[in-house]
Design a protein around this motif. Structure first.
Motif, PDB file in Angstrom:
ATOM      1  N   ARG A 103     -11.799 -10.459 -33.642  1.00  0.00           N
ATOM      2  CA  ARG A 103     -10.572  -9.488 -33.323  1.00  0.00           C
ATOM      3  C   ARG A 103     -11.212  -8.115 -34.345  1.00  0.00           C
ATOM      4  O   ARG A 103     -11.065  -8.133 -35.524  1.00  0.00           O
ATOM      5  N   ASP A 104     -11.122  -7.098 -33.698  1.00  0.00           N
ATOM      6  CA  ASP A 104     -11.055  -5.711 -34.417  1.00  0.00           C
ATOM      7  C   ASP A 104      -9.967  -5.537 -35.295  1.00  0.00           C
ATOM      8  O   ASP A 104      -8.599  -5.722 -34.867  1.00  0.00           O
ATOM      9  N   THR A 105      -9.773  -4.785 -36.255  1.00  0.00           N
ATOM     10  CA  THR A 105      -8.621  -4.033 -37.133  1.00  0.00           C
ATOM     11  C   THR A 105      -8.889  -2.652 -37.358  1.00  0.00           C
ATOM     12  O   THR A 105     -10.059  -2.223 -36.734  1.00  0.00           O
ATOM     13  N   SER A 106      -8.224  -2.066 -37.781  1.00  0.00           N
ATOM     14  CA  SER A 106      -8.322  -0.482 -37.893  1.00  0.00           C
ATOM     15  C   SER A 106      -9.474  -0.273 -38.679  1.00  0.00           C
ATOM     16  O   SER A 106     -10.111   0.932 -38.565  1.00  0.00           O
ATOM     17  N   LEU A 107      -9.849  -1.076 -39.544  1.00  0.00           N
ATOM     18  CA  LEU A 107     -11.001  -0.597 -40.608  1.00  0.00           C
ATOM     19  C   LEU A 107     -12.442  -1.291 -40.066  1.00  0.00           C
ATOM     20  O   LEU A 107     -13.364  -0.922 -40.584  1.00  0.00           O
ATOM     21  N   THR A 108     -12.310  -2.160 -39.077  1.00  0.00           N
ATOM     22  CA  THR A 108     -13.699  -2.664 -38.517  1.00  0.00           C
ATOM     23  C   THR A 108     -13.900  -2.257 -36.920  1.00  0.00           C
ATOM     24  O   THR A 108     -14.698  -3.004 -36.259  1.00  0.00           O
ATOM     25  N   ARG A 109     -13.194  -1.325 -36.609  1.00  0.00           N
ATOM     26  CA  ARG A 109     -13.525  -0.754 -35.005  1.00  0.00           C
ATOM     27  C   ARG A 109     -15.081  -0.168 -35.215  1.00  0.00           C
ATOM     28  O   ARG A 109     -15.308   0.311 -36.218  1.00  0.00           O
ATOM     29  N   SER A 110     -15.580  -0.401 -34.083  1.00  0.00           N
ATOM     30  CA  SER A 110     -16.969   0.303 -33.802  1.00  0.00           C
ATOM     31  C   SER A 110     -16.735   1.539 -32.962  1.00  0.00           C
ATOM     32  O   SER A 110     -15.807   1.627 -31.956  1.00  0.00           O
ATOM     33  N   ASP A 111     -17.707   2.348 -33.078  1.00  0.00           N
ATOM     34  CA  ASP A 111     -17.654   3.393 -32.098  1.00  0.00           C
ATOM     35  C   ASP A 111     -19.159   3.432 -31.506  1.00  0.00           C
ATOM     36  O   ASP A 111     -19.915   2.605 -31.469  1.00  0.00           O
ATOM     37  N   ALA A 112     -19.484   4.548 -30.743  1.00  0.00           N
ATOM     38  CA  ALA A 112     -20.553   4.569 -29.774  1.00  0.00           C
ATOM     39  C   ALA A 112     -21.994   4.444 -30.756  1.00  0.00           C
ATOM     40  O   ALA A 112     -22.819   3.792 -30.480  1.00  0.00           O
ATOM     41  N   VAL A 113     -21.581   4.867 -32.031  1.00  0.00           N
ATOM     42  CA  VAL A 113     -22.918   5.080 -32.868  1.00  0.00           C
ATOM     43  C   VAL A 113     -23.074   3.496 -33.373  1.00  0.00           C
ATOM     44  O   VAL A 113     -24.323   2.833 -33.404  1.00  0.00           O
ATOM     45  N   ILE A 114     -22.173   2.833 -33.778  1.00  0.00           N
ATOM     46  CA  ILE A 114     -22.169   1.640 -34.444  1.00  0.00           C
ATOM     47  C   ILE A 114     -22.523   0.471 -33.281  1.00  0.00           C
ATOM     48  O   ILE A 114     -23.278  -0.317 -33.534  1.00  0.00           O
ATOM     49  N   ARG A 115     -22.112   0.866 -32.056  1.00  0.00           N
ATOM     50  CA  ARG A 115     -22.476  -0.019 -30.881  1.00  0.00           C
ATOM     51  C   ARG A 115     -23.851   0.053 -30.527  1.00  0.00           C
ATOM     52  O   ARG A 115     -24.568  -1.007 -30.304  1.00  0.00           O
ATOM     53  N   GLN A 116     -24.291   1.224 -30.599  1.00  0.00           N
ATOM     54  CA  GLN A 116     -25.898   1.623 -30.552  1.00  0.00           C
ATOM     55  C   GLN A 116     -26.621   0.552 -31.518  1.00  0.00           C
ATOM     56  O   GLN A 116     -27.604  -0.035 -31.002  1.00  0.00           O
ATOM     57  N   LEU A 117     -26.394   0.665 -32.598  1.00  0.00           N
ATOM     58  CA  LEU A 117     -27.136  -0.016 -33.654  1.00  0.00           C
ATOM     59  C   LEU A 117     -27.066  -1.661 -33.449  1.00  0.00           C
ATOM     60  O   LEU A 117     -28.294  -1.985 -33.450  1.00  0.00           O
ATOM     61  N   SER A 118     -26.024  -2.106 -32.985  1.00  0.00           N
ATOM     62  CA  SER A 118     -25.886  -3.560 -32.795  1.00  0.00           C
ATOM     63  C   SER A 118     -26.660  -3.794 -31.502  1.00  0.00           C
ATOM     64  O   SER A 118     -27.427  -4.675 -31.427  1.00  0.00           O
ATOM     65  N   GLU A 119     -26.599  -2.971 -30.402  1.00  0.00           N
ATOM     66  CA  GLU A 119     -27.320  -3.393 -29.205  1.00  0.00           C
ATOM     67  C   GLU A 119     -28.704  -3.109 -29.579  1.00  0.00           C
ATOM     68  O   GLU A 119     -29.587  -3.799 -29.021  1.00  0.00           O
ATOM     69  N   THR A 120     -29.309  -2.057 -30.375  1.00  0.00           N
ATOM     70  CA  THR A 120     -30.532  -1.762 -30.568  1.00  0.00           C
ATOM     71  C   THR A 120     -31.261  -3.373 -31.379  1.00  0.00           C
ATOM     72  O   THR A 120     -32.195  -3.499 -30.868  1.00  0.00           O
ATOM     73  N   ALA A 121     -30.467  -3.706 -32.107  1.00  0.00           N
ATOM     74  CA  ALA A 121     -30.901  -4.979 -32.969  1.00  0.00           C
ATOM     75  C   ALA A 121     -30.877  -6.074 -32.157  1.00  0.00           C
ATOM     76  O   ALA A 121     -32.094  -6.782 -32.163  1.00  0.00           O
ATOM     77  N   ARG A 122     -30.019  -6.087 -31.368  1.00  0.00           N
ATOM     78  CA  ARG A 122     -30.008  -7.321 -30.204  1.00  0.00           C
ATOM     79  C   ARG A 122     -31.262  -7.087 -29.508  1.00  0.00           C
ATOM     80  O   ARG A 122     -31.933  -8.258 -29.154  1.00  0.00           O
ATOM     81  N   ASP A 123     -31.412  -6.186 -28.751  1.00  0.00           N
ATOM     82  CA  ASP A 123     -32.730  -5.820 -27.871  1.00  0.00           C
ATOM     83  C   ASP A 123     -33.763  -6.284 -28.535  1.00  0.00           C
ATOM     84  O   ASP A 123     -35.052  -6.643 -27.925  1.00  0.00           O
ATOM     85  N   ALA A 124     -34.204  -5.613 -29.866  1.00  0.00           N
ATOM     86  CA  ALA A 124     -35.410  -5.875 -30.620  1.00  0.00           C
ATOM     87  C   ALA A 124     -35.578  -7.246 -30.870  1.00  0.00           C
ATOM     88  O   ALA A 124     -36.741  -7.638 -31.112  1.00  0.00           O
ATOM     89  N   ALA A 125     -34.570  -7.834 -31.603  1.00  0.00           N
ATOM     90  CA  ALA A 125     -34.757  -9.100 -31.982  1.00  0.00           C
ATOM     91  C   ALA A 125     -34.948 -10.287 -31.078  1.00  0.00           C
ATOM     92  O   ALA A 125     -35.523 -11.436 -31.427  1.00  0.00           O
ATOM     93  N   GLY A 126     -34.501 -10.020 -29.818  1.00  0.00           N
ATOM     94  CA  GLY A 126     -34.629 -11.127 -28.866  1.00  0.00           C
ATOM     95  C   GLY A 126     -33.351 -12.137 -29.036  1.00  0.00           C
ATOM     96  O   GLY A 126     -32.359 -11.679 -29.763  1.00  0.00           O
TER      97      GLY A 126
END
Length: 274
Positions: A103-126
């Motif tokens: 569950r997101d809160t006002s302090l832990t929401r992601s934007d496009a830049v943070i989402r790209q960070l996590s997606e890049t890590a997921r794609d690279a790490a397998g």
């Protein structure tokens, strides 16, 4: 490791307050890597501490004081034995289902830049979740500069990541936002960290995150330092973000010109009798 901890919070009021209510999450719980030898909380006013558990399972003490109050000091102290479990936290009863920590809160929401960070890590790490989380942690550690007083308690993950600097709270919020975006339950942790070079005192506690990994359980990641938690860490409270795991939260009635001072001592008591 045997760690002796003293956490002092001191309020002062230029004009006396008529009433104060405090909620404390200052008492650590034990788990397989952490044993609380002794612990106590003292308040320098005549009051009754009521103890309960919040929905996350944290031990909560609360009290109310009637004024006039020109100040208030709260001291939490004790001895905790820790073991290095490579960040794995086991041996605690979980009160909430894991999906709550998506569950997101006002302090832990992601934007496009943070989402790209996590997606890049997921794609690279397998497919290996631990590798993905380490990649997220290391990316945040490399991209964010640790700067004291660079942010405020209400600074969000998006704001801190955008400005590229913050404190451990901000590093943790960014990690949580990134991990939750790719479906990994993640939570905020408040506690203490033993520093060999800071035995004379710290002006704040520490914060990190825990992510739920199938087959292991909850695993601690500290993006501010770029490591998983070791026996130098003392875990106190968890929540969705810093607000639900805050060590001290309160409200006062009346009063003005409030001052707040925090002093934390974390020392290695391994060779000292408890």
């Amino acid at each position: 490791m045997r760690l002796r901890i003293r956490h002092e919070t001191a309020y002062s009021y230029g004009t006396p307050a008529t009433r104060a209510i405090q909620i404390l999450r200052l008492t650590p719980r034990g788990h397989h890597g952490q044993f609380v030898v002794n612990w106590r909380i003292d308040v320098d006013r005549d009051c009754r501490l009521d103890t309960s558990y919040d929905p996350f399972g944290n031990i909560v003490q609360s009290f109310t004081l009637e004024g006039p109050l020109d100040g208030l000091t709260i001291v939490a102290e004790g001895l905790v034995e820790t073991q290095d479990t490579a960040g794995v936290v086991q041996g605690q009863v979980e009160r909430l289902p894991s999906h709550v920590y998506l569950r997101d809160t006002s302090l832990t929401r992601s934007d496009a830049v943070i989402r790209q960070l996590s997606e890049t890590a997921r794609d690279a790490a397998g497919p290996d979740v631990i590798s993905i989380l380490h990649a997220i942690m290391n990316n945040i550690h490399d991209r964010i500069e640790f700067v004291v007083n660079a942010t405020q308690p209400g600074t969000s993950a998006i704001e801190a990541f955008s400005q590229g600097r913050g404190v451990c709270q901000d590093f943790s919020h960014i990690f949580i936002a990134a991990a939750r975006h790719i479906g990994i339950p993640t939570r905020y942790v408040s506690g203490y960290l033993f520093h060999k070079k800071k035995t004379d005192g710290q002006d704040a506690g520490h914060a990190w995150a825990e992510a739920l990994i199938d087959g292991l359980g909850w695993v601690a990641f500290d993006p501010a330092n770029g490591i998983s938690a070791t026996d130098a860490y003392v875990r106190v409270a968890v929540g969705l973000d810093c607000l639900s795991a805050a060590p001290v939260r309160g409200v006062r009635y009346g009063g003005a010109d409030e001052g707040l001072g925090v002093r934390i001592l974390v020392n290695d008591a391994t060779r000292v009798s408890g």
